[in-house]
Scaffold this motif. Structure first.
Motif, PDB file in Angstrom:
ATOM      1  N   LEU B  52       0.855  -1.223  -0.018  1.00 39.72           N
ATOM      2  CA  LEU B  52       0.164  -0.176   0.030  1.00 39.72           C
ATOM      3  C   LEU B  52       0.838   1.100   0.042  1.00 39.72           C
ATOM      4  O   LEU B  52       0.341   2.410  -0.328  1.00 39.72           O
ATOM      5  CB  LEU B  52      -0.919  -0.058   1.143  1.00 39.72           C
ATOM      6  CG  LEU B  52      -1.818  -0.966   1.155  1.00 39.72           C
ATOM      7  CD1 LEU B  52      -2.829  -1.217   2.421  1.00 39.72           C
ATOM      8  CD2 LEU B  52      -2.709  -1.103  -0.021  1.00 39.72           C
ATOM      9  N   THR B  53       2.293   1.249   0.135  1.00 44.62           N
ATOM     10  CA  THR B  53       3.018   2.361   0.175  1.00 44.62           C
ATOM     11  C   THR B  53       3.296   2.925  -1.238  1.00 44.62           C
ATOM     12  O   THR B  53       4.022   3.928  -1.415  1.00 44.62           O
ATOM     13  CB  THR B  53       4.365   2.050   0.879  1.00 44.62           C
ATOM     14  OG1 THR B  53       5.095   0.946   0.499  1.00 44.62           O
ATOM     15  CG2 THR B  53       3.747   2.088   2.493  1.00 44.62           C
ATOM     16  N   ALA B  54       3.155   2.006  -2.312  1.00 43.87           N
ATOM     17  CA  ALA B  54       3.272   2.562  -3.611  1.00 43.87           C
ATOM     18  C   ALA B  54       2.325   3.462  -3.785  1.00 43.87           C
ATOM     19  O   ALA B  54       1.048   3.762  -3.585  1.00 43.87           O
ATOM     20  CB  ALA B  54       3.287   1.015  -4.376  1.00 43.87           C
ATOM     21  N   ASP B  55       2.871   3.956  -4.986  1.00 44.66           N
ATOM     22  CA  ASP B  55       2.054   5.110  -5.930  1.00 44.66           C
ATOM     23  C   ASP B  55       0.830   4.401  -6.576  1.00 44.66           C
ATOM     24  O   ASP B  55       0.918   3.249  -6.834  1.00 44.66           O
ATOM     25  CB  ASP B  55       2.823   5.763  -7.005  1.00 44.66           C
ATOM     26  CG  ASP B  55       3.506   6.968  -6.438  1.00 44.66           C
ATOM     27  OD1 ASP B  55       3.326   7.478  -5.401  1.00 44.66           O
ATOM     28  OD2 ASP B  55       4.340   7.469  -7.227  1.00 44.66           O
ATOM     29  N   PRO B  56      -0.227   5.059  -6.334  1.00 41.95           N
ATOM     30  CA  PRO B  56      -1.397   4.418  -7.071  1.00 41.95           C
ATOM     31  C   PRO B  56      -1.238   4.237  -8.546  1.00 41.95           C
ATOM     32  O   PRO B  56      -1.581   3.230  -9.323  1.00 41.95           O
ATOM     33  CB  PRO B  56      -2.565   5.442  -6.791  1.00 41.95           C
ATOM     34  CG  PRO B  56      -2.188   6.229  -5.729  1.00 41.95           C
ATOM     35  CD  PRO B  56      -0.805   6.476  -5.654  1.00 41.95           C
ATOM     36  N   GLY B  57      -0.537   5.069  -9.123  1.00 39.59           N
ATOM     37  CA  GLY B  57       0.080   5.080 -10.526  1.00 39.59           C
ATOM     38  C   GLY B  57       0.783   3.851 -10.550  1.00 39.59           C
ATOM     39  O   GLY B  57       0.573   3.229 -11.807  1.00 39.59           O
ATOM     40  N   TRP B  58       1.682   3.382  -9.807  1.00 44.90           N
ATOM     41  CA  TRP B  58       2.307   2.158  -9.775  1.00 44.90           C
ATOM     42  C   TRP B  58       1.514   0.957 -10.028  1.00 44.90           C
ATOM     43  O   TRP B  58       1.725   0.145 -10.953  1.00 44.90           O
ATOM     44  CB  TRP B  58       3.377   2.023  -8.761  1.00 44.90           C
ATOM     45  CG  TRP B  58       4.123   1.041  -8.636  1.00 44.90           C
ATOM     46  CD1 TRP B  58       5.515   1.011  -9.217  1.00 44.90           C
ATOM     47  CD2 TRP B  58       4.070  -0.404  -8.254  1.00 44.90           C
ATOM     48  NE1 TRP B  58       6.330  -0.323  -8.931  1.00 44.90           N
ATOM     49  CE2 TRP B  58       5.430  -0.999  -8.465  1.00 44.90           C
ATOM     50  CE3 TRP B  58       3.111  -0.923  -7.841  1.00 44.90           C
ATOM     51  CZ2 TRP B  58       5.675  -2.272  -8.165  1.00 44.90           C
ATOM     52  CZ3 TRP B  58       3.480  -2.326  -7.264  1.00 44.90           C
ATOM     53  CH2 TRP B  58       4.641  -3.076  -7.444  1.00 44.90           C
ATOM     54  N   HIS B  59       0.723   0.793  -9.152  1.00 47.67           N
ATOM     55  CA  HIS B  59      -0.515   0.041  -9.097  1.00 47.67           C
ATOM     56  C   HIS B  59      -1.135  -0.145 -10.735  1.00 47.67           C
ATOM     57  O   HIS B  59      -1.405  -1.280 -11.190  1.00 47.67           O
ATOM     58  CB  HIS B  59      -1.495  -0.015  -8.047  1.00 47.67           C
ATOM     59  CG  HIS B  59      -0.612  -0.468  -6.541  1.00 47.67           C
ATOM     60  ND1 HIS B  59      -0.510  -1.848  -6.599  1.00 47.67           N
ATOM     61  CD2 HIS B  59      -0.591   0.207  -5.459  1.00 47.67           C
ATOM     62  CE1 HIS B  59       0.130  -1.796  -5.382  1.00 47.67           C
ATOM     63  NE2 HIS B  59       0.058  -0.791  -4.810  1.00 47.67           N
ATOM     64  N   LEU B  60      -1.534   0.838 -10.988  1.00 46.39           N
ATOM     65  CA  LEU B  60      -2.233   0.952 -11.933  1.00 46.39           C
ATOM     66  C   LEU B  60      -1.545   0.743 -13.240  1.00 46.39           C
ATOM     67  O   LEU B  60      -2.032  -0.302 -14.154  1.00 46.39           O
ATOM     68  CB  LEU B  60      -2.994   2.581 -12.392  1.00 46.39           C
ATOM     69  CG  LEU B  60      -3.811   2.661 -13.160  1.00 46.39           C
ATOM     70  CD1 LEU B  60      -5.335   2.316 -13.010  1.00 46.39           C
ATOM     71  CD2 LEU B  60      -4.100   4.284 -13.654  1.00 46.39           C
ATOM     72  N   THR B  61      -0.397   1.116 -13.369  1.00 48.06           N
ATOM     73  CA  THR B  61       0.520   0.592 -14.433  1.00 48.06           C
ATOM     74  C   THR B  61       0.641  -0.917 -14.544  1.00 48.06           C
ATOM     75  O   THR B  61       0.390  -1.470 -15.902  1.00 48.06           O
ATOM     76  CB  THR B  61       1.835   1.406 -14.432  1.00 48.06           C
ATOM     77  OG1 THR B  61       1.945   2.598 -14.206  1.00 48.06           O
ATOM     78  CG2 THR B  61       2.798   1.209 -15.662  1.00 48.06           C
TER      79      THR B  61
END
Lengths: 319, 532
Positions: B52-61
């Protein structure tokens, strides 16, 4: 090649040819190694434990501090630094772990076994059985960590007085650990119940519930008992989970009193590990107390394994 | 209808409720342990990896590049062509597992065994093997004693002379080339034969040469992208070459499974594209505790800097020792009990004794190691050798029991057929029984090794140090192990930072290793059962 040679080649006894002899002796030695292991365990534990007790130490030619056997088996204090070696607190903690894990594992294990042998489809079995194997495959030190870091805080929301190290969460993780053992051996026993018994039950108009509870379980009872004993002997010998989760305070507790589970205690196996992490010098009386506990532990588990074997043999004869 | 209802009255009512309630109670009980463990595993993975500490963009990508294509292609294949789906998944799984093992092997070649030494021993074994083959060519009728004495002498001489000779050479090739020759070539020889599948001698030779060339080129190409020659060579020969060989060989055998390769390509390609895109877009990943630093550094007093490197190396060395000791001894005992032993009291006693040994607590084995190896034989405490020997004794009963089961499953007709054409007992065992039982024996041994890797108590008893800062380099150096390090962090350094960072990370690494070993064993077992 003359005919004589051929006859000789065809009738030669190869049983003791060098190649055969060599391989056979190697395999024999491998098999005998297991007996050597057992004998060395027994001899080592007995001699070192004999050096520990004051009654037998002179026979072993050992001088220096020893402990009285009466104090060892009846003493209620386990304080290494004071050389007070009373094993009762340790035994009580081990018993508590056994009782606690039995409460968790025995009903769940038997229920699992009934489900797997009577109700589950082959497809469900092929998923559930490996998943249960994973339960037994997780290293015990990991279970200990789970107990301290996740289970104890979760339980504390229900029971505010729970200590950081307590017997309750230690018993729960040991229970989870031995479920697969109860389940797999009981399931083997239930699968060995002849189908004709089930068919007879259905023929009388019994439901599946009646057949499972009234026919299969009683018929497999000795197998189920043998799985109980084996699983409890595993719980008694369980080391790392209780070392991490049960604390290091040797308290005399009552295994049948639920309130005592809220505190920490020191089971026998954990006491052995604690002795060694606290820099035990080879040859001292504390070092020998290790072997005295080890002998007690080995003897208890051995007797339980043998009983379980005998009980299991009975069900094999019956079926 | 009327008669039916009267009959029902006659038999009384049978309630369905009891049965249904009972059934769901049983199911709940069955799932209790599994669900409890799953929840705990999710918690520990969350603590260790902190997704959960990752950027939302990271997950989205990654969702767009990896998850969506994988689900789409995988779902389509699963419905239309399950065999290809399995094959594609198998390729990705094999690559993941073999990459992990390549990491372990690379540790060995970087820190424990110099490539030159390894090359020397491999060359010595090759020379000995060549000698034996030459002798067989020369005369097939040599008596057994002569043959074994000559073979033994050749082996000892070459093992004694060749490594020294190699080391004393004034100049030798680069580490990369040495490893290409001594690690890449044997792997290529094995893999090439599978990959070339019925392509004739020329095809096989080409496949092997291609494999060796790939590894050799990799040892020079690695540094260009920032990987040292030694890890690059090991990675290529332990992970890439076998996986590639498996993929090529399977596609050549079953052309219809080709879509599986596309599936594997989608997963791997998606991961690479996602990684590149995340980098380009500047999204930061999760603050995982399981990172490169954790895997490659030693213990530290502060949880954030603590690493598992010496413990991983120790576990690898222990596993090698345990496998080398327990496999021959365990299989030997099983062969004696199943193939030679008469059915008498002594044999039964050995059998009962073995099953009782399997129930002896592991601390007692630790005491055995402490008492016999340390106190009586005067070995130093906590070394790789006595740790391995103690753990080998611990798993020996399990190895024996599972090997006996595998031997028992070999049909008796096969033995009788072998005796019928005049084979001796040893020839029957060597040529008929053991090859047939081998997958089963291997499965049991891998599961037992998994147990040995997770054991902590015996290592503590024999005095393995809780904290070790360097990798054990030989059999007589002190050893740590992954579970031991986890124990040390969880008990001796018991504090919140360790509970939140180092311990979960250690637990995750340990469980990943264990689960991948178990999955290898299960894949082997399924394949073996399907073959029969």
């Amino acid at each position: 090649m003359s005919t004589d040679d051929l006859t000789e080649d065809l009738t030669r006894r190869t049983e003791n040819a060098p190649q055969e002899l060599l391989t056979r002796s190697f395999f024999f030695l491998c098999a005998v190694l297991s007996i050597v292991t057992t004998i060395s365990i027994i001899v080592l534990l007995t001699t070192e434990a004999a050096k520990f007790f004051s009654a037998t130490a002179p026979l072993m030619g050992v001088e220096g501090p020893t402990a009285s056997a009466v104090d060892f088996f009846t003493g209620t204090e386990w304080i290494i630094n004071n050389e007070q070696f009373g094993v009762l607190p340790l035994v009580s903690a081990t018993l508590a772990i056994t009782v606690g894990s039995a409460v968790v594992a025995l009903p769940l294990g038997v229920a699992t076994a009934i489900y797997l042998s009577e109700y589950a489809s082959p497809r469900a079995q092929s998923v559930l059985k490996p998943a249960l194997e994973v339960l037994a495959g997780v290293p015990t030190v990991v279970y200990g960590f789970f107990a301290v870091v996740y289970i104890t805080p979760a339980l504390r929301t229900l029971i505010p007085g729970l200590g950081t190290f307590n017997m309750l969460s230690a018993s729960i993780v040991v229970g989870i650990m031995i479920i697969p053992m109860v389940a797999s051996i009981s399931e083997d026993a239930m699968s060995a119940v002849p189908d004709s018994l089930r068919q007879a039950g259905y023929g009388m108009g019994a439901t599946k519930f009646d057949v499972s509870v009234g026919i299969v379980v009683p018929a497999a009872l000795s197998g189920i008992f043998s799985s109980f004993i084996l699983a409890l002997s595993r719980a008694i010998g369980e080391t790392m989970a209780v070392t991490v989760a049960a604390g290091s305070q040797a308290n005399l507790i009552n295994p049948l009193n639920p309130v005592d589970y809220l505190e920490g205690a020191l089971p026998m196996t954990a006491a052995m590990v604690n002795l060694l992490t606290g820099d035990v010098t080879g040859g001292g009386v504390a070092y020998r107390s290790l072997f005295a506990i080890g002998l007690t532990l080995f003897f208890i588990t051995l007797v339980m394994n043998i009983i379980s074997d005998l009980v299991a043999q009975r069900y094999r004869e019956e079926s | 209808m009327a008669t039916e209802s009267r009959e029902r009255e006659g038999f009384g009512h049978v309630s369905r409720t009891v049965g249904v309630v009972f059934r769901y109670l049983l199911l709940a009980a069955t799932l209790f342990g599994i669900v409890a463990l799953t929840v705990l595993l999710i918690y520990v993975a969350n603590d260790a990896i902190q997704p959960l500490t990752a950027d939302p963009g990271w997950h989205l990508t990654f969702f767009v590049t990896l998850v969506v294509p994988t689900v789409a292609v995988g779902g389509y294949l699963l419905r239309t062509d399950p065999a290809s789906f399995k094959f594609g998944g198998g390729v990705v799984g094999a690559l993941a597992v073999s990459t992990m093992f390549a990491g372990g092997a690379a540790m060995i070649f970087v820190d424990i065994v110099q490539p030159v030494t390894w090359f020397g021993y491999v060359l010595a074994l090759a020379v000995a093997l060549a000698g034996v083959v030459a002798m067989e060519r020369f005369d097939r009728q040599l008596p057994f004693l002569v043959r074994s004495v000559v073979a033994g002498a050749v082996a000892v001489l070459s093992l004694w002379l060749v490594p020294g000779l190699v080391r004393s050479l004034p100049v030798y090739p680069t580490d990369g080339l040495l490893l290409t020759a001594s690690l890449g070539t044997p792997v290529a020889l094995l893999v090439g034969r599978y990959a070339a599948a019925a392509a004739g001698k020329r095809g096989t030779a080409l496949a092997v040469l291609g494999g060796v060339a790939l590894v050799g080129v990799g040892s020079y190409a690695g540094p260009l992208i920032g990987v040292d020659p030694v890890p690059a060579t090991v990675l290529l020969s332990v992970a890439v070459l076998p996986t590639g060989g498996y993929a090529v060989g399977t596609v050549r055998r079953h052309t219809e499974r080709r879509p599986g390769l596309a599936f594997a390509g989608v997963i791997l390609g998606g991961a690479v594209v996602g990684a590149v895109a995340v980098d380009a877009l500047g999204f930061t990943g999760p603050q995982s505790w399981v990172d490169w630093g954790f895997l490659t550094s030693a213990h530290s007093g502060t949880a954030a800097d603590a690493g598992l490197y010496p413990a991983i190396g120790g576990s690898i060395l222990l596993m090698v020792t345990v496998a080398a000791l327990s496999f021959p001894l365990g299989v030997g005992a099983a062969v004696y009990l199943e193939e030679y032993a008469p059915d008498n009291r002594f044999t039964r006693f050995i059998g009962i004794n073995i099953s009782n040994l399997a129930g002896v607590p592991s601390v007692v084995y630790g005491l055995l190691g402490l008492g016999v190896f340390v106190t009586y034989l005067g070995q130093p405490t906590g070394t790789v050798l006595i740790g391995g020997a103690t753990l080998a004794l611990l798993i020996l009963p399990i190895v024996i029991i599972s090997a006996r089961e595998a031997l028992r499953s070999v049909p008796d007709e096969m033995r009788q057929a072998s005796y019928g054409i005049g084979a001796t007992r040893w020839q029957t065992i060597k040529n008929v029984v053991l090859p047939r039982a081998f997958p089963g024996i291997l499965t049991g041994t891998i599961l037992a090794l998994g147990r040995a890797i997770g054991e902590t108590a015996p290592l503590i008893m024999i005095g393995a140090p809780n904290v070790l800062f360097s990798l054990p380099t030989e059999f007589s150096s002190k050893v740590s192990a992954m579970p031991l390090q986890v124990y040390a962090w969880a008990s001796l350094f018991a504090s919140d930072p360790f509970y939140r960072a180092a311990v979960p990370a250690g637990v995750v690494v340990l469980l990943v290793v264990l689960l991948s070993m178990n999955s290898i064993a299960i894949v082997l077992r399924n394949k073996y059962q399907n073959d029969q």
